[in-house]
Design a protein around this motif. Structure first.
Motif, short mmCIF file in Angstrom:
data_model
loop_
_atom_site.label_atom_id
_atom_site.label_comp_id
_atom_site.label_asym_id
_atom_site.label_seq_id
_atom_site.Cartn_x
_atom_site.Cartn_y
_atom_site.Cartn_z
N ARG A 13 45.76 52.07 47.07
CA ARG A 13 46.70 53.31 46.74
C ARG A 13 46.61 53.62 45.31
O ARG A 13 46.94 54.94 44.90
N ALA A 14 46.51 53.23 44.25
CA ALA A 14 46.19 53.11 42.85
C ALA A 14 44.89 54.14 42.06
O ALA A 14 44.78 54.22 41.06
N GLY A 15 43.67 53.81 42.91
CA GLY A 15 42.72 55.01 42.81
C GLY A 15 42.05 53.51 41.78
O GLY A 15 41.46 53.88 40.77
N LEU A 16 42.40 52.43 41.60
CA LEU A 16 41.68 51.55 40.86
C LEU A 16 40.31 51.11 41.31
O LEU A 16 40.67 50.50 42.29
N GLY A 17 39.53 50.48 40.50
CA GLY A 17 38.54 48.96 40.87
C GLY A 17 40.11 47.78 40.66
O GLY A 17 40.65 47.32 39.86
N GLU A 18 39.33 46.86 41.76
CA GLU A 18 40.01 45.34 42.72
C GLU A 18 40.54 45.08 40.92
O GLU A 18 40.73 44.18 40.40
N GLY A 19 39.02 44.62 40.06
CA GLY A 19 39.30 43.79 38.82
C GLY A 19 40.41 44.42 38.06
O GLY A 19 41.33 43.44 37.60
N GLU A 20 40.31 45.28 38.11
CA GLU A 20 41.70 46.48 36.82
C GLU A 20 43.27 46.67 37.57
O GLU A 20 43.57 45.93 37.01
N VAL A 21 42.74 46.11 38.05
CA VAL A 21 44.66 45.90 40.13
C VAL A 21 44.74 43.93 39.19
O VAL A 21 45.78 43.55 38.72
N ILE A 22 43.50 43.59 39.30
CA ILE A 22 43.87 42.12 38.73
C ILE A 22 44.23 42.01 38.09
O ILE A 22 45.60 41.02 37.76
N ALA A 23 43.72 42.55 37.10
CA ALA A 23 44.15 42.37 35.56
C ALA A 23 45.28 43.28 35.03
O ALA A 23 46.55 42.15 34.46
N ALA A 24 45.41 44.31 35.53
CA ALA A 24 46.94 44.80 36.03
C ALA A 24 48.43 43.99 36.48
O ALA A 24 49.61 43.64 35.47
N LEU A 25 47.49 42.83 37.35
CA LEU A 25 48.49 42.62 37.33
C LEU A 25 49.56 41.20 36.68
O LEU A 25 50.32 41.05 36.90
N GLY A 26 48.24 40.69 36.21
CA GLY A 26 48.75 39.97 35.45
C GLY A 26 49.84 39.84 34.06
O GLY A 26 50.77 39.11 33.53
N LEU A 27 49.46 41.73 33.42
CA LEU A 27 50.32 41.82 32.51
C LEU A 27 51.95 42.47 32.78
O LEU A 27 52.82 42.20 32.58
N LEU A 28 51.70 42.64 35.22
CA LEU A 28 52.68 43.09 35.13
C LEU A 28 53.68 41.75 35.45
O LEU A 28 55.19 41.89 35.26
N GLU A 29 52.83 40.41 35.88
CA GLU A 29 53.34 39.66 36.00
C GLU A 29 54.34 38.67 35.04
O GLU A 29 55.62 38.29 34.98
N LEU A 30 53.86 39.03 34.13
CA LEU A 30 54.68 38.70 32.03
C LEU A 30 55.66 39.35 32.81
O LEU A 30 55.92 38.23 31.84
#
Length: 455
Positions: A410-427
């Motif tokens: 949906r975001a047009g990103l790689g899964e690695g980029e999404v995992i890193a972004a989710l960590g920041l968003l969770e914090l």
């Protein structure tokens, strides 16, 4: 290429491949733009379908060999600039960072390449009587090529397909969604006054200044073009649907960089602004708060050496703080009516040239620092609307938890980029993990969050 022909477009042809690339790559993806410029759309698509199975080093080597075999001057994957002729003993044209760039880009494209088929989007376009414009078409506005590798790969259009003719003498009228009565009045007057003078009014179809400018042009029977942040089947916001349909009926056009079925998002709104700035011969900001998406349009216009104007407002009005900032910094000239906007298009010392290469009339001030920004608070991970964190946040739902793979697609990103972004968003308190899936938090971070869509 007309949409009547679009559904039956040659499989593997340039237009078909560019339609496919518009599905695979998000708007403004400079890596995709550079690869397409180096190889051509069809060969680039074939390379990308192969590259998802290869290592970044193998993908870069194959890309380099294909570009050399193409006997041209390949564009840099990082900058889009031609590195010079390639021959025996010539230096390797690909920068040292190419492997790193492709290593991020290919995983970003992989989820959409897996089941890629542009035919449903082309069939939808044909059913709506639309057109697919690609570079090289007579109707393609050559001013968009000034964006280099960030130029749209194609445009999906409903209405008058001669976008080049509409853009030949055009002005963008942009500003705040939450416009004041003053801002809406000025935008409407500018839209009507410009249309009366034969100038196409370009804007984004949003609430506030945008729709007021469109309405002004329509009121006098003029031509107006709306650039959309989603697909042409999803005009946004829905509250302006009647006006957007009138634009098509009156001989204007609705234009999108993404195919039918694509929803608008914050990142796509921001990228849409660069197309508005490149398409129009001048840009006028009617109202803009200190933190406004309209400032990104002014910044892009200044970078492209397009004239920029700003309408002054009451010094007590927060809705005009961004305009006053443009004027104070010398990044825009003061305009108060349509006649002064026409002066930006036809400066007295330029002989009325309208080829898109006229130097900016916005003074010597820089607009590079005029991106929307917060003040007096720490930045959050999703504050930059084109960042991976912002795009990941857009892909999350408050009710339904999604897998990383779903979010990446949906975001047009790689899964690695999404995992890193989710960590920041969770914090930051913006995302919540739920049994291996993720959803958006029900509460927004105090004082933070990205700018709301609708620019």
């Amino acid at each position: 290429m007309s949409a009547g022909e679009g559904a039956a477009a040659e499989r593997g042809g340039d237009a078909w491949a560019r339609a496919a690339w518009s599905i695979v790559a998000e708007p403004g993806d400079t890596t995709a733009g550079a690869v397409v410029a180096a190889l051509g759309a069809s060969a680039a698509l074939a390379w990308a379908l192969w590259a998802v199975t290869a290592t970044p080093t193998e993908a870069a080597r194959r890309l380099r060999d294909l570009a050399r075999a193409d006997a041209g001057t390949p564009a840099s994957v990082e900058t889009g600039a031609g590195p010079g002729p390639v021959g025996a003993g010539a230096a390797d044209p690909w920068p040292a960072g190419t492997h790193r760039v492709l290593g991020r880009a290919v995983p970003r494209w992989a989820p959409r390449l897996a089941d890629l088929d542009p035919r449903p989007a082309l069939d939808d376009l044909a059913a709506r009587g639309g057109a697919l414009l690609v570079p090289g078409d007579p109707a393609w506005p050559r001013a968009l090529d000034d964006l280099g590798p960030a130029a749209p790969l194609c445009l999906w259009l409903r209405g008058d397909p001669d976008l080049a003719g509409a853009a030949a003498r055009s002005a963008a009228v942009v500003g705040a969604r939450a416009a004041t009565a003053y801002g809406e009045r000025v935008a409407g007057d500018l839209g009507a006054g410009l249309a009366d003078r034969g100038v196409t009014v370009v804007s984004g179809g949003a609430f506030g200044v945008d729709v007021a400018a469109h309405r002004g042009a329509l009121a006098v029977g003029g031509q107006t073009v709306a650039l959309l942040a989603g697909g042409i089947d999803r005009p946004s916001p829905s509250g302006n649907l009647a006006v957007l349909e009138r634009i098509v009926d009156a001989g204007g056009a609705l234009v999108a960089e993404s195919p039918p079925g694509t929803p608008p998002s914050r990142a796509r709104f921001l990228q849409r602004n660069r197309v508005i700035a490149a398409l129009a011969r001048a840009t006028v900001v009617v109202e803009a708060a200190w933190r406004s998406g309209a400032l990104s349009t002014a910044a892009r216009a200044g970078e492209l050496m397009r004239p920029v104007g700003a309408v002054p407002g009451p010094v007590t009005s927060a809705a005009s703080a961004g305009c006053h900032r443009l004027l104070r910094d010398g990044a825009a000239v003061c305009v108060t009516d349509a006649a002064e906007v026409v002066e930006l298009l036809d400066p007295p010392d330029a002989g009325g040239e309208a080829d898109g290469s006229v130097a900016s009339g916005s003074g010597s001030g820089s607009v590079s620092g005029l991106e929307p920004s917060g003040a007096g608070r720490p930045p959050g991970p999703a504050d930059r609307s084109d960042s991976p964190a912002a795009r990941t946040l857009d892909a999350l739902d408050r009710r339904r938890a999604r897998t990383v793979a779903e979010i990446a697609r949906r975001a047009g990103l790689g899964e690695g980029e999404v995992i890193a972004a989710l960590g920041l968003l969770e914090l930051a308190g913006d995302a919540i993990p739920v049994a291996g899936r993720w959803r958006r938090s029900g509460e927004r971070r105090r004082g933070g969050g990205a700018v709301a869509p609708g620019w």
